[in-house]
Design a protein around this motif. Structure first.
Motif, PDB file in Angstrom:
ATOM      1  N   VAL A 101      48.318  39.052  49.593  1.00 30.29           N
ATOM      2  CA  VAL A 101      47.107  38.252  49.384  1.00 30.29           C
ATOM      3  C   VAL A 101      46.050  39.097  48.664  1.00 30.29           C
ATOM      4  O   VAL A 101      45.420  38.652  47.700  1.00 30.29           O
ATOM      5  CB  VAL A 101      46.553  37.754  50.751  1.00 30.29           C
ATOM      6  CG1 VAL A 101      45.158  37.159  50.606  1.00 30.29           C
ATOM      7  CG2 VAL A 101      47.512  36.746  51.383  1.00 30.29           C
ATOM      8  N   ASN A 142      41.826  32.070  52.512  1.00 36.15           N
ATOM      9  CA  ASN A 142      42.980  31.176  52.539  1.00 36.15           C
ATOM     10  C   ASN A 142      42.692  29.821  51.920  1.00 36.15           C
ATOM     11  O   ASN A 142      43.177  28.789  52.389  1.00 36.15           O
ATOM     12  CB  ASN A 142      43.499  31.019  53.979  1.00 36.15           C
ATOM     13  CG  ASN A 142      44.967  30.665  53.987  1.00 36.15           C
ATOM     14  OD1 ASN A 142      45.641  30.811  52.964  1.00 36.15           O
ATOM     15  ND2 ASN A 142      45.460  30.189  55.104  1.00 36.15           N
ATOM     16  N   GLY A 182      42.849  29.849  44.547  1.00 37.22           N
ATOM     17  CA  GLY A 182      42.201  31.161  44.523  1.00 37.22           C
ATOM     18  C   GLY A 182      41.990  31.651  43.108  1.00 37.22           C
ATOM     19  O   GLY A 182      41.923  30.858  42.160  1.00 37.22           O
ATOM     20  N   GLY A 206      40.586  35.135  48.263  1.00 40.91           N
ATOM     21  CA  GLY A 206      41.927  34.747  48.671  1.00 40.91           C
ATOM     22  C   GLY A 206      42.088  34.885  50.176  1.00 40.91           C
ATOM     23  O   GLY A 206      42.828  34.163  50.802  1.00 40.91           O
ATOM     24  N   ARG A 207      41.360  35.834  50.744  1.00 38.04           N
ATOM     25  CA  ARG A 207      41.475  36.077  52.181  1.00 38.04           C
ATOM     26  C   ARG A 207      40.988  34.894  53.012  1.00 38.04           C
ATOM     27  O   ARG A 207      41.317  34.771  54.173  1.00 38.04           O
ATOM     28  CB  ARG A 207      40.695  37.311  52.561  1.00 38.04           C
ATOM     29  CG  ARG A 207      41.359  38.554  52.029  1.00 38.04           C
ATOM     30  CD  ARG A 207      40.617  39.756  52.494  1.00 38.04           C
ATOM     31  NE  ARG A 207      41.299  40.957  52.047  1.00 38.04           N
ATOM     32  CZ  ARG A 207      40.931  42.162  52.429  1.00 38.04           C
ATOM     33  NH1 ARG A 207      39.906  42.322  53.221  1.00 38.04           N
ATOM     34  NH2 ARG A 207      41.588  43.209  51.993  1.00 38.04           N
ATOM     35  N   LYS A 243      47.108  35.448  46.156  1.00 41.10           N
ATOM     36  CA  LYS A 243      47.723  34.190  46.630  1.00 41.10           C
ATOM     37  C   LYS A 243      47.250  33.900  48.043  1.00 41.10           C
ATOM     38  O   LYS A 243      46.700  34.775  48.718  1.00 41.10           O
ATOM     39  CB  LYS A 243      49.237  34.207  46.491  1.00 41.10           C
ATOM     40  CG  LYS A 243      50.017  35.232  47.207  1.00 41.10           C
ATOM     41  CD  LYS A 243      51.531  35.090  46.937  1.00 41.10           C
ATOM     42  CE  LYS A 243      51.939  35.163  45.480  1.00 41.10           C
ATOM     43  NZ  LYS A 243      53.365  35.280  45.253  1.00 41.10           N
ATOM     44  N   ASN A 244      47.421  32.650  48.480  1.00 40.59           N
ATOM     45  CA  ASN A 244      46.958  32.343  49.830  1.00 40.59           C
ATOM     46  C   ASN A 244      48.021  32.739  50.863  1.00 40.59           C
ATOM     47  O   ASN A 244      49.124  33.153  50.505  1.00 40.59           O
ATOM     48  CB  ASN A 244      46.491  30.884  49.948  1.00 40.59           C
ATOM     49  CG  ASN A 244      47.619  29.895  49.744  1.00 40.59           C
ATOM     50  OD1 ASN A 244      48.770  30.165  50.067  1.00 40.59           O
ATOM     51  ND2 ASN A 244      47.296  28.747  49.190  1.00 40.59           N
ATOM     52  N   TRP A 245      47.673  32.626  52.103  1.00 39.89           N
ATOM     53  CA  TRP A 245      48.527  33.164  53.171  1.00 39.89           C
ATOM     54  C   TRP A 245      49.901  32.500  53.189  1.00 39.89           C
ATOM     55  O   TRP A 245      50.923  33.169  53.366  1.00 39.89           O
ATOM     56  CB  TRP A 245      47.874  32.954  54.541  1.00 39.89           C
ATOM     57  CG  TRP A 245      46.546  33.610  54.708  1.00 39.89           C
ATOM     58  CD1 TRP A 245      45.773  34.205  53.737  1.00 39.89           C
ATOM     59  CD2 TRP A 245      45.799  33.719  55.918  1.00 39.89           C
ATOM     60  NE1 TRP A 245      44.612  34.678  54.281  1.00 39.89           N
ATOM     61  CE2 TRP A 245      44.600  34.386  55.626  1.00 39.89           C
ATOM     62  CE3 TRP A 245      46.032  33.311  57.230  1.00 39.89           C
ATOM     63  CZ2 TRP A 245      43.635  34.657  56.590  1.00 39.89           C
ATOM     64  CZ3 TRP A 245      45.082  33.578  58.197  1.00 39.89           C
ATOM     65  CH2 TRP A 245      43.891  34.252  57.875  1.00 39.89           C
TER      66      TRP A 245
END
Ligand code: NAP
Length: 516
Positions: free
Chosen positions: A119, A355, A359, A352-353, A124-126
């Motif tokens: 991430v 989620n 993003g 991105g964190r 990218k998302n989770w």
């Protein structure tokens, strides 16, 4: 035949335990911010003067640094791998399998940390990160299963002679992955080399060097001997040609852009002084993937498929849909549906964190390239959604829908690798297929249709490595949708299969006359 193989299952991040796991892993990364990671050659940690910054594309913050490999150290790495090959090649398959099983267990144990690095480095998302981790577990488990079969050799005709035909490792591989699947593509290249008895030097993408370091460390912990896997981050433009052209390099496993893949293929074809083989090249490259929607299609389903395929991970998947080729009878209705769904995905909703569904894109270069394609598209057609972007805090580009694009337009033919989809109107299924097949690529494609005749024609005539019917054109799953492209999308490697492993093996035929 699949020997009880089961695909790994993704985590559900609405579960508090998994959410807490991710947050703790981000805290661990933050606590080590600014760490400098060395090269790993033959187990030795080597620090160099020049560094590569690992940057979070959501915030532009530097997360950590990897050392940058020089040509001299790349030479040392390839020679070290060559030496390690002299032992590893004779290591029984069972021992290699045990090491890879330990590796899979360790990866699973460190799942949150690998997801968090993914991430942080790729944006990218989770869910996407965990999907990639599952893909990597699947690669390991599938290659372990295949090697057991391959280790038996070929079945031959029985005669009075004692005949065998066995698969044997070929040598030192150079692994050159892209940044967008920084775990599964990078680690899949390492694992496929190791399980087949080869050794490898991995040169990760300069946009995602740390997750690769962490994986190579895990290989050591799993008991893979020093020198079998070597970590040599460095700019492709500085050491790329050198490692490809090195006389001890036996194979190159590349995934990335068409331009770099073609260059590697050409350079690998030259026989360097002292080289004693023709190099093998596996090159998986870009795409300009199309979704065809005919007049009979279920429009809601098609719209969902287009939006998912075009905008998940900001369109930065080689398999992403970047062309919607739509019959005139349903064109307006489909666009309306697509816009409604896209509105829910607005980018720039935090790092991105957090989620968010949409993003950042990976870096300034990508941001500049994608936004310039949006401006080209603005002239070539009509933007009905998005078209806006900002690199103030991170590299954010809103999902963009551009309609009324001519088949000859640039945005109908060139890979954009960002959240941009071009709509092309057609008046027949013939025309749709012709346009779908007109680019130099041939990676993925989908057809949405309730007309069996059209579906059957697509099976024969839509020339792509991965064809999907009434389904999105992304999210290939190991051993459900073996992945690899046609035309200038690649060498059709089909990762996850036994065929893939054969790229790194030679067949040795042995015949003994046992009569007096
Ligand atoms: P890229 O620019 O081609 O880079 C890929 C890798 O090649 C990086 O590690 C890069 O190193 C290295 N490289 C650059 N120049 C080189 C040279 N002269 N010799 C050897 N290596 C060199 O691609 P990317 O931006 O990372 O990834 C996006 C592209 O990958 C898109 O085109 C996408 O479609 C494609 N892709 C294809 C697949 C597939 O399965 N077909 C999957 C994923 C992505 P540096 O980072 O140091 O430049």
């Amino acid at each position: 035949m699949l020997d009880g193989f089961k695909n790994a299952v993704e985590l559900d991040f609405s579960c508090p335990e998994h959410k807490a796991g991710m947050e703790a892993a981000f805290a661990e990364i933050d606590a080590q911010k600014g760490t400098v990671y060395p090269l790993i050659i033959g187990g030795e940690r080597i620090f160099t003067e020049k560094k590569i910054a690992s940057i979070d594309p959501a915030t532009k913050e530097v997360l950590a640094y990897s050392c940058s490999c020089t040509k001299e150290l790349a030479d040392k790495a390839i020679r070290t791998a060559y030496e390690a090959f002299q032992t590893w090649r004779f290591t029984p398959a069972d021992e290699r399998i045990r090491a890879l099983r330990r590796l899979a267990a360790l990866l699973n144990e460190n799942r949150y940390l690998f997801n968090a690095w993914n991430v942080s480095e790729s944006g990218k998302n989770w869910g996407e990160a965990d999907g990639e981790l599952c893909e990597q577990l699947d690669f390991i488990n599938s290659y372990v299963m295949h090697i057991k079969e391959l280790d038996k050799g070929l079945e031959l005709v029985h005669t009075e002679e004692h005949n065998k035909c066995i698969y044997t490792p070929i040598g030192v591989g150079v692994a050159v992955p892209p940044w967008n699947f920084p775990l599964s593509l990078m680690a899949g290249m390492i694992v496929s080399a190791v399980i087949t008895g080869n050794t490898v030097c991995v040169k990760p993408s300069s946009d995602a060097p740390i997750i690769a370091y962490k994986f190579v460390e895990l290989c050591e912990k799993a008991g893979i001997p020093a020198g079998v896997v070597n970590y040599i981050p460095g700019s492709g433009s500085v050491i790329g040609d050198f490692i490809v052209e090195h006389p001890l390099t036996r194979f190159i496993n590349f995934t990335g852009s068409k331009e770099v893949g073609c260059r590697i293929n050409a350079r690998a074809a030259q026989v360097a002084p002292g080289q004693r083989w023709l190099k093998r090249v596996v090159a998986e490259m870009g795409g300009k993937n199309a979704i065809i929607v005919d007049a009979s299609a279920n429009i809601k389903k098609a719209a969902q498929g287009i939006v998912n395929s075009a905008f998940t991970f900001q369109g930065q998947k080689c398999s992403a849909c970047s062309r919607a080729i739509v019959h005139e009878a349903v064109y307006d209705e489909l666009i309306e549906e697509v816009v409604k769904l896209t509105e829910k995905l607005k980018a720039g909703q935090g790092s991105g964190r957090s989620n968010a569904p949409a993003g950042p894109v990976i870096n300034q270069g990508s941001f500049n390239s994608i936004s310039s394609y949006i401006e080209i598209g603005r002239k070539e057609g009509r933007i009905v959604y998005g078209g806006t972007y900002s690199d103030e805090k991170g590299f954010y580009i809103d999902p963009t829908v551009i309609v009324d694009i001519d088949r000859s337009a640039r945005i109908a033919n060139e890979e954009i690798f960002g959240p941009v989809v071009a709509f092309i109107k057609v008046s027949s299924f013939d025309e749709a297929l012709e346009i779908a097949n007109q680019t130099e690529y041939g990676l993925t494609g989908s057809v949405y249709s309730e007309d069996r005749a059209n579906i059957n024609r697509a099976k024969d005539e839509f020339y792509v490595g991965n064809l999907y019917l009434n389904r999105k054109c992304t999210a290939a799953v190991v051993l459900q949708h073996p992945f690899g492209g046609f035309n200038l999308s690649g060498t059709d490697a089909k990762t996850g299969t036994a065929d893939y492993l054969k790229n790194f093996l030679a067949l040795k035929s042995i015949s003994e006359d046992l009569t007096d």
